[in-house]
Design a protein around this motif. Structure first.
Motif, mmCIF file in Angstrom:
data_model
loop_
_atom_site.group_PDB
_atom_site.id
_atom_site.type_symbol
_atom_site.label_atom_id
_atom_site.label_comp_id
_atom_site.label_asym_id
_atom_site.label_seq_id
_atom_site.Cartn_x
_atom_site.Cartn_y
_atom_site.Cartn_z
ATOM 1 N N GLN A 7 0.850 -1.185 0.000
ATOM 2 C CA GLN A 7 0.000 0.000 0.000
ATOM 3 C C GLN A 7 0.884 1.232 0.000
ATOM 4 O O GLN A 7 1.860 1.297 0.739
ATOM 5 C CB GLN A 7 -0.895 0.009 1.229
ATOM 6 C CG GLN A 7 -1.574 1.343 1.410
ATOM 7 C CD GLN A 7 -2.953 1.216 1.962
ATOM 8 O OE1 GLN A 7 -3.500 0.148 2.050
ATOM 9 N NE2 GLN A 7 -3.526 2.339 2.334
ATOM 10 N N ARG A 8 0.509 2.203 -0.801
ATOM 11 C CA ARG A 8 1.233 3.478 -0.845
ATOM 12 C C ARG A 8 0.604 4.412 0.191
ATOM 13 O O ARG A 8 -0.610 4.582 0.233
ATOM 14 C CB ARG A 8 1.133 4.101 -2.228
ATOM 15 C CG ARG A 8 1.979 5.337 -2.402
ATOM 16 C CD ARG A 8 1.985 5.757 -3.883
ATOM 17 N NE ARG A 8 3.034 6.688 -4.163
ATOM 18 C CZ ARG A 8 2.929 8.007 -3.986
ATOM 19 N NH1 ARG A 8 1.804 8.521 -3.531
ATOM 20 N NH2 ARG A 8 3.935 8.804 -4.267
ATOM 21 N N GLU A 97 9.346 1.005 1.867
ATOM 22 C CA GLU A 97 10.169 1.459 0.747
ATOM 23 C C GLU A 97 9.843 2.924 0.464
ATOM 24 O O GLU A 97 8.672 3.278 0.316
ATOM 25 C CB GLU A 97 9.839 0.594 -0.471
ATOM 26 C CG GLU A 97 10.489 0.986 -1.750
ATOM 27 C CD GLU A 97 9.967 0.163 -2.930
ATOM 28 O OE1 GLU A 97 10.097 0.654 -4.058
ATOM 29 O OE2 GLU A 97 9.418 -0.944 -2.721
ATOM 30 N N GLU A 98 10.879 3.756 0.417
ATOM 31 C CA GLU A 98 10.654 5.167 0.110
ATOM 32 C C GLU A 98 10.149 5.294 -1.322
ATOM 33 O O GLU A 98 10.627 4.623 -2.226
ATOM 34 C CB GLU A 98 11.939 5.973 0.278
ATOM 35 C CG GLU A 98 12.329 6.164 1.719
ATOM 36 C CD GLU A 98 13.595 7.002 1.872
ATOM 37 O OE1 GLU A 98 14.428 7.034 0.945
ATOM 38 O OE2 GLU A 98 13.736 7.605 2.933
ATOM 39 N N ASP A 99 9.172 6.168 -1.501
ATOM 40 C CA ASP A 99 8.626 6.454 -2.822
ATOM 41 C C ASP A 99 8.647 7.976 -2.984
ATOM 42 O O ASP A 99 7.626 8.642 -2.819
ATOM 43 C CB ASP A 99 7.201 5.898 -2.944
ATOM 44 C CG ASP A 99 6.686 5.942 -4.380
ATOM 45 O OD1 ASP A 99 7.507 6.026 -5.303
ATOM 46 O OD2 ASP A 99 5.454 5.908 -4.562
ATOM 47 N N ALA A 103 6.417 10.010 0.392
ATOM 48 C CA ALA A 103 5.525 8.852 0.293
ATOM 49 C C ALA A 103 6.307 7.579 0.595
ATOM 50 O O ALA A 103 7.523 7.528 0.453
ATOM 51 C CB ALA A 103 4.890 8.776 -1.087
ATOM 52 N N THR A 104 5.575 6.569 1.029
ATOM 53 C CA THR A 104 6.166 5.289 1.402
ATOM 54 C C THR A 104 5.294 4.168 0.868
ATOM 55 O O THR A 104 4.070 4.254 0.913
ATOM 56 C CB THR A 104 6.238 5.170 2.948
ATOM 57 O OG1 THR A 104 6.969 6.278 3.457
ATOM 58 C CG2 THR A 104 6.883 3.875 3.384
ATOM 59 N N ILE A 105 5.937 3.115 0.392
ATOM 60 C CA ILE A 105 5.193 1.913 0.015
ATOM 61 C C ILE A 105 5.430 0.890 1.114
ATOM 62 O O ILE A 105 6.565 0.549 1.426
ATOM 63 C CB ILE A 105 5.621 1.365 -1.353
ATOM 64 C CG1 ILE A 105 5.352 2.425 -2.420
ATOM 65 C CG2 ILE A 105 4.876 0.066 -1.655
ATOM 66 C CD1 ILE A 105 5.808 2.057 -3.798
ATOM 67 N N LEU A 106 4.333 0.473 1.741
ATOM 68 C CA LEU A 106 4.384 -0.504 2.811
ATOM 69 C C LEU A 106 4.077 -1.867 2.201
ATOM 70 O O LEU A 106 3.009 -2.066 1.631
ATOM 71 C CB LEU A 106 3.349 -0.148 3.881
ATOM 72 C CG LEU A 106 3.357 -0.984 5.148
ATOM 73 C CD1 LEU A 106 2.820 -0.159 6.301
ATOM 74 C CD2 LEU A 106 2.560 -2.250 5.005
#
Length: 181
Positions: A7-8, A97-99, A103-106
């Motif tokens: 999920q973003r 993960e950094e996006d 923003a972050t992708i979990l």
């Protein structure tokens, strides 16, 4: 049962990491969570009321966080019991993960085993319920960690005295009535 997804979340990775380790945030996001006590940075205890098909039970369980690599990842290991309803045990690997900078992708990869009355309900019902609960958790978690742009914009608009389309329509009527007077 195995489940993986991502999920973003519109928040920096450090913010998401902090929220994933905040008992109050987790309690508010876990569907049916009645109590979540953090005993240490790696141990928590929870009481959750769940309904899976016709079976409704209160589960008590312990969760341990392992293999912590802040703010990148950890492994959640837990087990819980719902009395006659059954038990669940398993784990999940959570990776952030950094996006971009904001923003972050979990990513999560879950592997769980269940037993007792709940296990007799069938894998389709259990899988669909698990996916629904995970969806509810991540929707609530995302909204808690990073309120949506529309909510922020609505707050800004309200602070600036702007009106929504409905109040704008009534505002025009009032303005037209003033012009007629």
């Amino acid at each position: 049962m195995k489940m993986e997804d991502s999920q973003r979340i519109e928040a920096p990775r450090e913010t998401v990491w902090a929220a994933l380790n905040d008992a109050d945030v987790l309690k508010a996001c876990i569907p049916g969570c009645e109590e979540l006590v953090k005993h240490s940075d790696t141990e928590m205890e929870a009481k959750v009321l769940l309904k899976v098909g016709p079976v409704k039970a209160k589960f008590g369980g312990k969760v341990t966080l392992e293999d912590l690599i802040p703010p990148e990842s950890y492994r959640i290991v837990g087990e819980g019991s719902g009395g006659v309803a059954g038990f669940a045990k398993g784990g999940a690997v959570v990776r952030l993960e950094e996006d971009g900078p904001d923003a972050t992708i979990l990513h999560y990869d879950v592997d769980a085993q269940i037993g007792g009355k709940i296990a007799q309900l069938g894998s389709r019902l259990i899988d669909s319920t698990s996916k629904r609960l995970a969806g509810e958790f991540f929707k609530t978690f995302g909204e808690t960690v990073a309120p949506s742009q529309s909510e922020d914009e609505a707050d800004e608009d309200q602070a600036e005295g702007k009106k929504g389309w409905l109040s704008g329509m009534f505002g025009k009527k009032d303005t037209a009535a003033e012009e007629d007077a």
